[in-house]
Design a protein around this motif. Sequence first.
Motif, PDB file in Angstrom:
ATOM      1  N   ARG A 160       7.686  21.232  -0.939  1.00 46.32           N
ATOM      2  CA  ARG A 160       6.812  20.057  -0.850  1.00 46.32           C
ATOM      3  C   ARG A 160       5.962  20.149   0.410  1.00 46.32           C
ATOM      4  O   ARG A 160       6.456  20.436   1.494  1.00 46.32           O
ATOM      5  CB  ARG A 160       7.628  18.767  -0.837  1.00 46.32           C
ATOM      6  N   VAL A 161       4.695  19.838   0.242  1.00 47.52           N
ATOM      7  CA  VAL A 161       3.769  19.833   1.360  1.00 47.52           C
ATOM      8  C   VAL A 161       3.724  18.453   2.007  1.00 47.52           C
ATOM      9  O   VAL A 161       3.565  18.325   3.229  1.00 47.52           O
ATOM     10  CB  VAL A 161       2.358  20.261   0.899  1.00 47.52           C
ATOM     11  N   GLN A 162       3.887  17.419   1.212  1.00 48.27           N
ATOM     12  CA  GLN A 162       3.869  16.058   1.725  1.00 48.27           C
ATOM     13  C   GLN A 162       4.679  15.166   0.804  1.00 48.27           C
ATOM     14  O   GLN A 162       4.992  15.547  -0.333  1.00 48.27           O
ATOM     15  CB  GLN A 162       2.436  15.528   1.830  1.00 48.27           C
ATOM     16  N   ILE A 163       5.031  13.983   1.289  1.00 49.47           N
ATOM     17  CA  ILE A 163       5.711  12.997   0.459  1.00 49.47           C
ATOM     18  C   ILE A 163       4.912  11.700   0.514  1.00 49.47           C
ATOM     19  O   ILE A 163       4.222  11.416   1.499  1.00 49.47           O
ATOM     20  CB  ILE A 163       7.164  12.752   0.915  1.00 49.47           C
ATOM     21  N   ALA A 164       4.988  10.937  -0.580  1.00 49.10           N
ATOM     22  CA  ALA A 164       4.299   9.647  -0.655  1.00 49.10           C
ATOM     23  C   ALA A 164       5.290   8.540  -0.292  1.00 49.10           C
ATOM     24  O   ALA A 164       6.447   8.573  -0.706  1.00 49.10           O
ATOM     25  CB  ALA A 164       3.726   9.420  -2.047  1.00 49.10           C
ATOM     26  N   VAL A 165       4.804   7.574   0.461  1.00 49.05           N
ATOM     27  CA  VAL A 165       5.614   6.436   0.888  1.00 49.05           C
ATOM     28  C   VAL A 165       4.930   5.160   0.398  1.00 49.05           C
ATOM     29  O   VAL A 165       3.795   4.876   0.780  1.00 49.05           O
ATOM     30  CB  VAL A 165       5.794   6.391   2.409  1.00 49.05           C
ATOM     31  N   GLN A 166       5.612   4.421  -0.462  1.00 51.06           N
ATOM     32  CA  GLN A 166       5.090   3.147  -0.955  1.00 51.06           C
ATOM     33  C   GLN A 166       5.830   2.008  -0.286  1.00 51.06           C
ATOM     34  O   GLN A 166       7.058   2.016  -0.196  1.00 51.06           O
ATOM     35  CB  GLN A 166       5.249   3.049  -2.471  1.00 51.06           C
ATOM     36  N   SER A 202       0.837  -1.203   0.000  1.00 53.26           N
ATOM     37  CA  SER A 202       0.000   0.000   0.000  1.00 53.26           C
ATOM     38  C   SER A 202       0.873   1.255   0.000  1.00 53.26           C
ATOM     39  O   SER A 202       2.095   1.192   0.158  1.00 53.26           O
ATOM     40  CB  SER A 202      -0.941   0.009   1.210  1.00 53.26           C
ATOM     41  N   THR A 203       0.230   2.404  -0.177  1.00 52.40           N
ATOM     42  CA  THR A 203       0.914   3.691  -0.233  1.00 52.40           C
ATOM     43  C   THR A 203       0.286   4.654   0.767  1.00 52.40           C
ATOM     44  O   THR A 203      -0.940   4.696   0.905  1.00 52.40           O
ATOM     45  CB  THR A 203       0.834   4.285  -1.648  1.00 52.40           C
ATOM     46  N   GLY A 204       1.119   5.407   1.450  1.00 52.40           N
ATOM     47  CA  GLY A 204       0.641   6.412   2.397  1.00 52.40           C
ATOM     48  C   GLY A 204       1.368   7.731   2.190  1.00 52.40           C
ATOM     49  O   GLY A 204       2.254   7.833   1.330  1.00 52.40           O
ATOM     50  N   THR A 205       0.998   8.756   2.937  1.00 50.17           N
ATOM     51  CA  THR A 205       1.639  10.080   2.829  1.00 50.17           C
ATOM     52  C   THR A 205       2.044  10.569   4.216  1.00 50.17           C
ATOM     53  O   THR A 205       1.441  10.196   5.226  1.00 50.17           O
ATOM     54  CB  THR A 205       0.694  11.102   2.186  1.00 50.17           C
ATOM     55  N   ILE A 206       3.083  11.418   4.243  1.00 52.88           N
ATOM     56  CA  ILE A 206       3.541  12.066   5.474  1.00 52.88           C
ATOM     57  C   ILE A 206       3.620  13.561   5.187  1.00 52.88           C
ATOM     58  O   ILE A 206       4.214  13.982   4.196  1.00 52.88           O
ATOM     59  CB  ILE A 206       4.910  11.545   5.926  1.00 52.88           C
TER      60      ILE A 206
END
Length: 356
Positions: free
Chosen positions: A121-127, A95-99
């Motif tokens: 950048r406001v957020q980064i995606a984490v896969q 799955s993928t989430g954001t921080i």
Amino acid sequence: MPVLSDSLDALNPITPAPSPRIAPLGPAVVGRAALALAALLAIGFFTLPALAGGSLRLRGDVTARGDILNLGDLVEGAPQEAGQRPLFRAPALGSTGTIQARRIVEAVAALGLGTVETGGRVQIAVQRAVRRVGAPEIEAALKRGLETAFGLDPRNLSIRLDGEAPALLAPVDLNGQAAALDVTYEPRSRRVTGLISLGERQASLRVSGLVVEMRDVAVLARTVSRGEPVTAADVTLERRPREGSPPDAQSGVADVAGEVAQRTLSAGSVLRTGDTAPPELVNRGEAVTIVYETPGIALSIRGMANESGRLGATVNVINSASKKVLQATVVGPGRVSVGPTAPQRQASAALDAPVR
């Protein structure tokens, strides 16, 4: 940081020193001091941002290989020891989430490492990286289990798994071949169940399905008319369920290549016994060569076939010289034999003819 001693007993008595005599400064000394001060100010201007943490930069979107995201996974330029500091939990497998970027900045500031350049950048995606064991691997594992536990030949089996594309998700560092444990099989219903496992059940998935027995069948690639020979290029082998295939289906290309279609056969049809037959090497009414061969003797005479025949067939032929009817075996195109096993009267008739 050095530790200061707070023991007054360790300090020596202070003796007043005589006041030094101060000489007036000259213009050259003042000039050199001004240049040194300017150099120090310039060095401080360029190095202070770096000391304040400007060398820390937020990474882009990242892929997590484990359960925890460390500082070094999210921020570039962090000291090696600080880079191992855990900050966040990674998303679930596959799955993928954001921080939010501000949360990373706040976490770095709390560690006393200064500020982080976010690059807007406001957020980064984490896969979360994952090893996916799909239907082909699951089927192969079940086949190995059926072979070991029940003696079934995996080469003749296909398994229709229940559900839509079942898959086992496992950490990427979980290596090795998938294995099927606790395999059960019911021969009457042909149902199979098993536990697909990786790494001593560190990741597992229970699956079930239907075992289908397969076989090779010869299928025509083009339409062949009656009387037309079938070549090897006209036939392909396909693996199909035994239960839906004709029981007399041909199972090899060599079995039909060179034979003649006994009726018109459509492209895509399964070739069955009787659809093709060897070509007739002797046709009714055509001239044939009648041979008689024994060790040391080889005779041949001309004759005519009273009936058609394929290789190995027994046909009636007429000796052109004696006009007698002989029973002969087709041995080649336009060639029949009345060899030593033929009745004596046939052999005698052959011997009456002139030797060639």
